[in-house]
Enzyme design. Structure first.
Site, mmCIF file in Angstrom:
data_model
loop_
_atom_site.group_PDB
_atom_site.id
_atom_site.type_symbol
_atom_site.label_atom_id
_atom_site.label_comp_id
_atom_site.label_asym_id
_atom_site.label_seq_id
_atom_site.Cartn_x
_atom_site.Cartn_y
_atom_site.Cartn_z
ATOM 1 N N GLY A 195 0.834 -1.193 0.000
ATOM 2 C CA GLY A 195 0.000 0.000 0.000
ATOM 3 C C GLY A 195 0.868 1.240 0.000
ATOM 4 N N LEU A 196 0.243 2.377 -0.131
ATOM 5 C CA LEU A 196 0.968 3.643 -0.179
ATOM 6 C C LEU A 196 1.684 3.935 1.137
ATOM 7 C CD1 LEU A 196 -1.768 5.858 -1.899
ATOM 8 C CD2 LEU A 196 0.360 5.056 -2.957
ATOM 9 N N GLY A 220 2.181 5.646 4.416
ATOM 10 C CA GLY A 220 1.177 6.224 5.302
ATOM 11 C C GLY A 220 -0.138 5.473 5.326
ATOM 12 N N GLY A 241 -0.680 2.546 6.600
ATOM 13 C CA GLY A 241 -0.838 1.831 7.856
ATOM 14 C C GLY A 241 -0.282 0.424 7.831
ATOM 15 N N LYS A 242 0.541 0.112 6.826
ATOM 16 C CA LYS A 242 1.078 -1.249 6.674
ATOM 17 C C LYS A 242 1.859 -1.690 7.909
ATOM 18 C CE LYS A 242 3.448 -0.072 3.084
ATOM 19 N NZ LYS A 242 3.020 1.347 3.115
ATOM 20 N N SER A 243 2.816 -0.888 8.333
ATOM 21 C CA SER A 243 3.669 -1.269 9.459
ATOM 22 C C SER A 243 2.865 -1.367 10.749
ATOM 23 C CB SER A 243 4.808 -0.260 9.626
ATOM 24 O OG SER A 243 5.685 -0.303 8.516
ATOM 25 N N SER A 278 6.088 -1.747 -2.020
ATOM 26 C CA SER A 278 6.174 -2.697 -3.153
ATOM 27 C C SER A 278 5.224 -2.256 -4.269
ATOM 28 C CB SER A 278 5.900 -4.127 -2.702
ATOM 29 O OG SER A 278 4.737 -4.256 -1.924
#
Length: 311
Positions: A144-145, A147, A149-151, A218
């Site tokens: 995802g972009l 910011g 919220g992936k991490s 990615s």
């Protein structure tokens, strides 16, 4: 009297035929005779000035450029040098997503390491390691972009896995760039290499029996497809943390969007570098409708549904 050689790494001359440049490390299909296999091209050794035949330094090839490169296949193939046998030495490269022909080339010779490096048989395999862990191994690939919220979500998922007694490891984009990938920038070619390395590390961790979480933008479908292709069916779970650009930019926790808008940060995904969203991810998390806690629970529910962890 002159049997074909068999190898999986070669030097070749490559003519690039696509509008998009050849990116080292990006996966393509290579068709040689009647066989089609996976292939990646390393950085060109040089490109050739077609007017003077001068050899020029090159990091990539663009439309109609000719270069001499090393190329690696995902399995050994019988071949002859192009100068000996055009049928067994001439190949085309094909885009894995569009099936368009993007390049054509001539094999020169097998690299020495193709003959000198062999697979070592090991007695303890992935199944044996997974049995000790008490759960199935897998890669949870959060994309995802910046910011989105992936991490944050991946960290919550790992905390829940740890509490449940699962063996896991979180590969985070920023953390990996402090060590393994500290030599890479943010050009398209560097992004491709960044994900290629992470995918190979994730594969090793899955072989060790772990549940691996990766939190990387990615941005390109081709590299996410490469990561999926390294694993067995059911071991790769693509999770699209779907956050619109305006929402991700409004968060801008690290101040990166502001820098990109001011022109201080080049090749920033969503601003001056593209993001290619997943077409059919295993899970889509709409962060406008879900909190981070709800998103993490949705991931755990999917893992239970697929039998990767206990109920």
């Amino acid at each position: 009297d002159a049997p074909a050689e068999v190898a999986d790494q070669f030097e070749c001359t490559l003519v690039w035929m696509a509008d998009e440049p050849m990116l080292p490390g990006r996966p393509y299909w290579l068709k040689l005779g009647a066989r089609t296999v996976g292939a990646t091209v390393t950085e060109p050794k040089y490109k050739v000035n077609v007017n003077t035949l001068e050899h020029l330094a090159a990091k990539q090839l663009t439309l109609n450029e000719i270069g001499v490169c090393n190329i690696a296949l995902d399995r050994p193939l019988p071949f002859d040098p192009y100068t000996v046998n055009r049928d067994m030495g001439g190949f085309i490269l094909i885009d894995r997503l569009t099936n368009a022909t993007v390049g054509a080339g001539m094999l020169h010779f097998a690299l020495r390491r193709a003959h000198n490096i062999h697979r070592q048989a090991l007695d303890i395999d992935k199944a044996a390691r997974a049995a000790l862990m008490g759960h199935k191994p897998a890669v949870l690939w959060f994309t995802g972009l910046s910011g989105a919220g992936k991490s944050t979500i991946a960290n919550l998922v790992e905390k829940k896995l740890h509490a449940a007694g699962c063996h896991s490891y979180l590969l985070d984009g920023d953390n990996v760039r402090h060590g393994l990938n500290k030599d890479l920038g943010f050009t398209d070619a560097d992004r491709v290499e960044n994900i290629r390395r992470v995918a190979e590390v994730a594969k090793l961790m899955v072989d060790a029996g772990l549940i691996v979480l990766t939190a990387f933008i990615s941005p390109f479908r081709a590299e996410r497809a490469l990561a999926r292709g390294l694993l067995e069916d059911g071991e790769f779970i693509e999770i699209h943390v779907d956050t619109p650009l305006e929402v991700a930019e409004s968060r801008d926790v690290k101040g990166l969007y502001k820098k990109a808008r001011r022109g201080e940060l080049k090749n920033f995904t969503g601003i001056d570098s593209p993001y290619e969203p997943p077409v059919a991810p295993e899970l889509r998390l709409d962060t406008r409708a879900l909190s981070a806690e709800q998103a993490a629970e949705a991931v755990l529910a999917l893992l239970r549904e697929r039998g990767l962890i206990g109920g």
